[in-house]
Design an enzyme around this catalytic site. Structure first.
Site, PDB file in Angstrom:
ATOM      1  CG  MET A  23      74.182  31.383   0.058  1.00  0.00           C
ATOM      2  SD  MET A  23      74.703  29.819  -0.653  1.00  0.00           S
ATOM      3  CE  MET A  23      73.141  29.058  -1.015  1.00  0.00           C
ATOM      4  CG  ASP A  46      75.418  43.530  -1.390  1.00  0.00           C
ATOM      5  OD1 ASP A  46      75.613  42.294  -1.420  1.00  0.00           O
ATOM      6  OD2 ASP A  46      75.645  44.229  -0.376  1.00  0.00           O
ATOM      7  CB  VAL A  90      73.745  38.958   6.986  1.00  0.00           C
ATOM      8  CG1 VAL A  90      75.089  39.268   6.380  1.00  0.00           C
ATOM      9  CG2 VAL A  90      72.942  40.227   7.223  1.00  0.00           C
ATOM     10  CD  GLU A  91      69.933  32.410   8.215  1.00  0.00           C
ATOM     11  OE1 GLU A  91      69.752  32.948   7.110  1.00  0.00           O
ATOM     12  OE2 GLU A  91      69.247  31.457   8.619  1.00  0.00           O
ATOM     13  CE  LYS A 133      68.049  35.496   6.146  1.00  0.00           C
ATOM     14  NZ  LYS A 133      68.742  35.686   4.891  1.00  0.00           N
ATOM     15  CB  SER A 152      70.262  27.938   6.084  1.00  0.00           C
ATOM     16  OG  SER A 152      71.108  29.027   6.172  1.00  0.00           O
ATOM     17  CG  HIS A 197      67.482  26.241   2.166  1.00  0.00           C
ATOM     18  ND1 HIS A 197      67.633  25.102   2.908  1.00  0.00           N
ATOM     19  CD2 HIS A 197      68.625  26.953   2.334  1.00  0.00           C
ATOM     20  CE1 HIS A 197      68.820  25.128   3.511  1.00  0.00           C
ATOM     21  NE2 HIS A 197      69.433  26.235   3.170  1.00  0.00           N
ATOM     22  CG  ASN A 242      78.101  27.436  -0.513  1.00  0.00           C
ATOM     23  OD1 ASN A 242      78.399  27.745  -1.662  1.00  0.00           O
ATOM     24  ND2 ASN A 242      78.870  27.714   0.527  1.00  0.00           N
ATOM     25  CD  GLU A 256      65.231  21.937   2.555  1.00  0.00           C
ATOM     26  OE1 GLU A 256      64.558  21.269   3.329  1.00  0.00           O
ATOM     27  OE2 GLU A 256      66.221  22.605   2.909  1.00  0.00           O
ATOM     28  CG  ASN A 314      70.350  22.904   7.201  1.00  0.00           C
ATOM     29  OD1 ASN A 314      71.271  22.190   6.800  1.00  0.00           O
ATOM     30  ND2 ASN A 314      70.192  24.149   6.803  1.00  0.00           N
ATOM     31  CE1 TYR A 354      69.514  14.188  -7.336  1.00  0.00           C
ATOM     32  CE2 TYR A 354      67.219  14.829  -7.090  1.00  0.00           C
ATOM     33  CZ  TYR A 354      68.201  14.129  -7.764  1.00  0.00           C
ATOM     34  OH  TYR A 354      67.860  13.398  -8.866  1.00  0.00           O
TER      35      TYR A 354
HETATM   36  N1  LIG Z   1      76.658  30.093   2.734  1.00  0.00           N
HETATM   37  C1  LIG Z   1      75.928  28.979   2.749  1.00  0.00           C
HETATM   38  O1  LIG Z   1      76.451  27.864   2.772  1.00  0.00           O
HETATM   39  C2  LIG Z   1      74.429  29.082   2.739  1.00  0.00           C
HETATM   40  C3  LIG Z   1      73.675  27.988   2.300  1.00  0.00           C
HETATM   41  C4  LIG Z   1      72.294  28.095   2.236  1.00  0.00           C
HETATM   42  C5  LIG Z   1      71.687  29.283   2.629  1.00  0.00           C
HETATM   43  N2  LIG Z   1      72.438  30.310   3.085  1.00  0.00           N
HETATM   44  C6  LIG Z   1      71.742  31.550   3.478  1.00  0.00           C
HETATM   45  O2  LIG Z   1      71.877  32.526   2.470  1.00  0.00           O
HETATM   46  C7  LIG Z   1      71.893  33.815   3.023  1.00  0.00           C
HETATM   47  C8  LIG Z   1      73.123  34.567   2.575  1.00  0.00           C
HETATM   48  O3  LIG Z   1      74.266  33.854   3.002  1.00  0.00           O
HETATM   49  P1  LIG Z   1      75.712  34.098   2.374  1.00  0.00           P
HETATM   50  O4  LIG Z   1      76.560  32.993   2.844  1.00  0.00           O
HETATM   51  O5  LIG Z   1      75.598  34.353   0.917  1.00  0.00           O
HETATM   52  O6  LIG Z   1      76.122  35.445   3.118  1.00  0.00           O
HETATM   53  P2  LIG Z   1      77.211  36.517   2.699  1.00  0.00           P
HETATM   54  O7  LIG Z   1      77.626  37.177   3.967  1.00  0.00           O
HETATM   55  O8  LIG Z   1      78.243  35.941   1.808  1.00  0.00           O
HETATM   56  O9  LIG Z   1      76.408  37.576   1.830  1.00  0.00           O
HETATM   57  C9  LIG Z   1      75.428  38.432   2.325  1.00  0.00           C
HETATM   58  C10 LIG Z   1      75.370  39.659   1.430  1.00  0.00           C
HETATM   59  O10 LIG Z   1      74.224  40.400   1.753  1.00  0.00           O
HETATM   60  C11 LIG Z   1      74.539  41.761   1.664  1.00  0.00           C
HETATM   61  N3  LIG Z   1      73.555  42.527   2.421  1.00  0.00           N
HETATM   62  C12 LIG Z   1      73.460  42.709   3.747  1.00  0.00           C
HETATM   63  N4  LIG Z   1      72.377  43.465   4.008  1.00  0.00           N
HETATM   64  C13 LIG Z   1      71.774  43.742   2.846  1.00  0.00           C
HETATM   65  C14 LIG Z   1      70.621  44.498   2.462  1.00  0.00           C
HETATM   66  N5  LIG Z   1      69.906  45.138   3.360  1.00  0.00           N
HETATM   67  N6  LIG Z   1      70.303  44.549   1.150  1.00  0.00           N
HETATM   68  C15 LIG Z   1      71.057  43.942   0.249  1.00  0.00           C
HETATM   69  N7  LIG Z   1      72.158  43.239   0.543  1.00  0.00           N
HETATM   70  C16 LIG Z   1      72.512  43.144   1.823  1.00  0.00           C
HETATM   71  C17 LIG Z   1      75.963  41.852   2.187  1.00  0.00           C
HETATM   72  O11 LIG Z   1      76.605  43.040   1.757  1.00  0.00           O
HETATM   73  C18 LIG Z   1      76.567  40.591   1.573  1.00  0.00           C
HETATM   74  O12 LIG Z   1      77.113  40.866   0.308  1.00  0.00           O
HETATM   75  C19 LIG Z   1      71.788  33.626   4.512  1.00  0.00           C
HETATM   76  O13 LIG Z   1      70.447  33.732   4.900  1.00  0.00           O
HETATM   77  C20 LIG Z   1      72.289  32.212   4.713  1.00  0.00           C
HETATM   78  O14 LIG Z   1      71.779  31.604   5.877  1.00  0.00           O
HETATM   79  C21 LIG Z   1      73.793  30.250   3.126  1.00  0.00           C
END
Ligand SMILES: NC(=O)c1ccc[n+]([C@@H]2O[C@H](COP(=O)([O-])OP(=O)(O)OC[C@H]3O[C@@H](n4cnc5c(N)ncnc54)[C@H](O)[C@@H]3O)[C@@H](O)[C@H]2O)c1
Length: 715
Positions: free
Chosen positions: A325, A344, A402-403, A408, A430, A451, A454, A463, A501, A660
């Site tokens: 994301m 990151d 990460v979620e 967070k 999410s 929000h 993907n 959102e 969601n 959308y």
């Molecule tokens: N993947 C999806 O379909 C989707 C859709 C909508 C929202 N989201 C939300 O987006 C967020 C990220 O999801 P994702 O799928 O990209 O995850 P991901 O695991 O692909 O990426 C997370 C990244 O965050 C980095 N990270 C971890 N801790 C950190 C910190 N303290 N500072 C900076 N970077 C840090 C990790 O190294 C990693 O590169 C989550 O909250 C998820 O719920 C995901």
């Protein structure tokens, strides 16, 4: 002055040549509303009866030429009887015919966008000269209709059947070079030379060097194809277009049928055929839904504009987390012109994020949408970093780590200390409540959800989630940033799952129930795809990822235990327990193999049936209607609840969010529109039939009231 109205003026410019200028008062663009048509009729009559005029140039005083019909008039217009619609079109066509029949040469100077009725206006004149940056086209099929001001008649005769089908059934906006090559316009020039070029064409006609009458006759006669050629052209394209548009969108094929029907007729009879076909399409529910969708979209744009007025400037942003994301957000922001820092905690993440951005940009270069040096500029506006170095200069931050609520929480608090006091902090979570994430912040008023979906570059929705303490400024600035990124923001209030969601998971609940009761998941997918979804629920779960779905499901169950908590093990749980996460590890409900183009290809896996057997109570064949009802009722009812709980402000916001955000079939207009179309009372009755399946199928009291009172969500 020959004619002076509120939308049109006609005056003499030089040597007996008149200029008819479109300039709709009080509007930023010209459009064909009732007033404009009326005035065009009056102006055409004046021109016709003059005995001194030697030619006509048609122009626009706005940046665009004419953007099309006034779609806000469609809902009322289309609600009337079919005969009235036919009569209405025939009357409007008299105006265009009068222009086409004027006793002197006529030229349109297309200075900007000329779409729909706007382009049909251009087609009524003998010649067309066009600005190199302008676009022309007949996009009516996007509204479930096709051209009704003579467009199917004139274009098919002017550029030939094959091109006309491509333009009309595809609804494309066409660039000047293409329009010139295919014969839709006669010259392409710089904007300031258009009128002079038009005058020159008229003078050549009057000097006998150009035969404008012959050109005119071409448009007014029959299509020049023998029966065999005609059959080939129309039949082959009908099959092709039907395959592309799908049976849920009849207008593209109906447009071809209409052209085939009027191919052997001269203008006036051909226009009658067009008018009848148009009226038939205008009366379909698809047209009503697509017109409604257009109007809802306008409504969203208006709301976003209001917010934008209150927004802080967003000149530099940052994204935390360079994952799927975060990488997507960085790419989209940079592409649309807002430089962004991408932070990151490990270098690998950053390398991956940049690689993804490069891949997407290279694709744009390959497709000719971007020059290599532009690609370099975009990449340079993403600044990768492992620390908070430049964060003092940032106006808005998108957290996309990460979620995990603890991670967070820590990341957001840390970031708050690194940015300016007026910087806006947002989270792309999410599932985690925005109010929860705001708890430990010093400035919760500067915090809200942002929000994305993907893949970020493809999905139009964002959102914007407002927490209890979120300020208007924070919402406004986040809306403005989403707009700047080319997205459609919808402001929603905080709750588990937010809007999209929260509505999607009850739909998955419907799916789990069906499979438990013995439905074949492949059949469910097929039925729902036929219903209009881009992918069925099992396939969608594979795309979302079983781990993500399971986690989100738990959050939803905790948030709404009365209806979303399910003690029984579901097929989704079974997939998860067997490490079948979906596309991300090539196995979910389906198996994924890589096709020749390197894209994942879905294949059936008999193993799935064996694995889910313990949670299935015997296989059973379900009727299509029952599958649809059991899938759609939970989704629709949860949408109703979102509206009642004030998660969304208006029905239009909810429906557009679903279209959308999760690809709700656009021709059905959205969940609330779907209930409206069925009739609220019929929907409630249907839901009651399935009451035994649990609270997901129980209508709210308010919906029952609506049913009793004959109320609707829209209009
Ligand atoms: N993947 C999806 O379909 C989707 C859709 C909508 C929202 N989201 C939300 O987006 C967020 C990220 O999801 P994702 O799928 O990209 O995850 P991901 O695991 O692909 O990426 C997370 C990244 O965050 C980095 N990270 C971890 N801790 C950190 C910190 N303290 N500072 C900076 N970077 C840090 C990790 O190294 C990693 O590169 C989550 O909250 C998820 O719920 C995901």
């Amino acid at each position: 002055m020959i004619y002076e109205g509120k939308a049109i003026t006609v005056k003499e410019i030089e040597g007996g040549i008149a200029q008819l200028n479109f300039d709709l008062q009080g509007e930023s663009v010209n459009k064909f509303n009732r007033l404009t048509i009326e005035e065009l009729g009056a102006a055409a009559d004046k021109l016709k009866s003059s005995d001194s005029i030697k030619g006509l140039v048609v122009t626009s005083a706005k940046d665009s030429f004419i953007v099309g019909a006034d779609i806000t008039e469609f809902t009322d217009l289309f609600a009337g009887p079919e005969e009235d619609l036919v009569a209405n079109n025939l009357k409007a066509n008299e105006v265009f015919n009068t222009i086409e029949d004027l006793p002197f040469p006529t030229v349109t100077a297309i200075n900007g966008m000329a779409l729909g009725g706007g382009f049909e206006m251009c087609l009524a004149t003998d010649y067309r000269v066009m600005d190199a940056k302008a676009k022309v086209g007949l996009p009516e099929v996007k509204l479930g209709i096709f051209p009704g001001f003579g467009g199917t008649v004139r274009l098919s005769r002017l550029i030939g059947v094959d091109y006309a089908i491509e333009w009309i059934s595809g609804g494309t906006e066409n660039r000047a070079d293409k329009a010139l090559k295919e014969g839709a316009v006669d010259a392409v020039l710089e904007g300031d030379k258009l009128v002079a070029a038009a005058v020159d064409l008229i003078e050549q006609c009057n000097a006998g060097k150009l035969d404008y009458k012959a050109r005119r006759e071409e448009k007014q006669g029959k299509i020049k194809l023998n029966p065999m050629e005609s059959m080939m052209a129309f039949e082959i394209s009908k099959a092709f277009v039907a395959g592309k548009a799908g049976k849920n969108y009849p207008a593209p094929v109906e447009a071809i049928k209409v052209m085939q029907k009027h191919a052997s007729l001269t203008r006036d009879k051909a226009i009658e055929v067009e008018a009848k076909g148009f009226a038939k399409m205008a009366k379909t529910n698809v047209a009503a839904c697509l017109v409604g969708l257009f109007l809802n979209d306008q409504e969203l744009k208006k709301k976003a504009k209001q917010w934008e007025k209150e927004a802080n400037d967003v000149k530099l942003t940052a994204v935390l987390g360079a994952g799927i994301m975060g990488g997507g957000v960085a790419y989209q922001s940079a592409l649309k012109g807002t430089p962004i820092l991408m932070k990151d905690i490990n270098q690998d993440g950053i390398t991956l994020g940049l690689k993804e951005a490069k891949k997407l940009l290279a694709k744009r270069v390959d497709k000719g949408k971007m020059k290599p040096d532009q690609m370099a500029d975009v990449l340079n506006s993403i600044t990768p970093t492992l620390n908070y170095g430049d964060f003092k200069n940032v106006d808005l931050v998108v957290e996309a780590v990460v979620e995990n609520p603890k991670v967070k929480d820590a990341v957001l608090r840390e970031t708050e200390d690194m940015v300016r006091e007026d910087a806006i902090l947002t989270s792309n979570t999410s599932t985690i409540s925005i109010n929860t994430l705001a708890k430990n912040l010093k400035r919760p008023e500067n915090f809200c959800g942002m929000h994305f979906f993907n893949p970020v570059h493809m999905m139009p929705l964002v959102e914007v989630i407002r927490g209890e303490k979120t300020s208007d400024k924070a919402v406004a600035t986040t809306v403005a940033y989403a707009k700047a990124m080319g997205k459609t923001p919808i402001v929603v209030n905080d709750c588990p799952g937010f809007l999209v969601n929260r509505v999607l998971f009850p739909y998955f609940g419907g799916f789990a129930g069906l499979v438990r009761d013995g439905a074949d998941f492949q059949k469910v997918d097929k039925v729902m795809e036929k219903f209009g979804w881009p992918m069925g629920p099992a396939y969608l779960l594979d795309v979302v990822g079983m781990d993500t779905a399971k986690h989100a499901n738990e959050v939803m169950a905790e948030g709404f235990p009365d209806r979303m908590k399910d003690e029984n093990k579901s097929a989704i749980d079974v997939m998860f327990e067997n490490d079948r996460y979906g596309q991300k590890n090539d196995k979910g409900f389906y198996k994924y193999e890589t096709d020749k183009k390197g894209k994942p290809k879905k294949v059936v896996d008999e193993e799935t049936y064996k694995l889910i057997e313990p949670v299935v109570q015997g296989r059973k064949d379900f009727e299509e209607d029952e599958i649809i009802a059991r899938m759609m009722i939970p989704l629709c009812l949860e949408t109703v609840r979102c509206l009642e709980d004030n998660i969304v402000e208006a029905p239009a916001d909810a429906d557009m969010g679903l279209i959308y955000g999760i690809g709700f079939p656009p021709f059905r207009g959205g969940a609330l529109r779907y209930i409206d179309d069925m009739g609220v009372d019929t929907f409630v009755e249907l839901a009651d039939k399935y009451a035994d399946l649990g609270p997901l199928y129980h209508p709210t009291e308010k919906l029952r009231e609506m049913a009793k009172n004959g109320e609707k969500f829209f209009g």
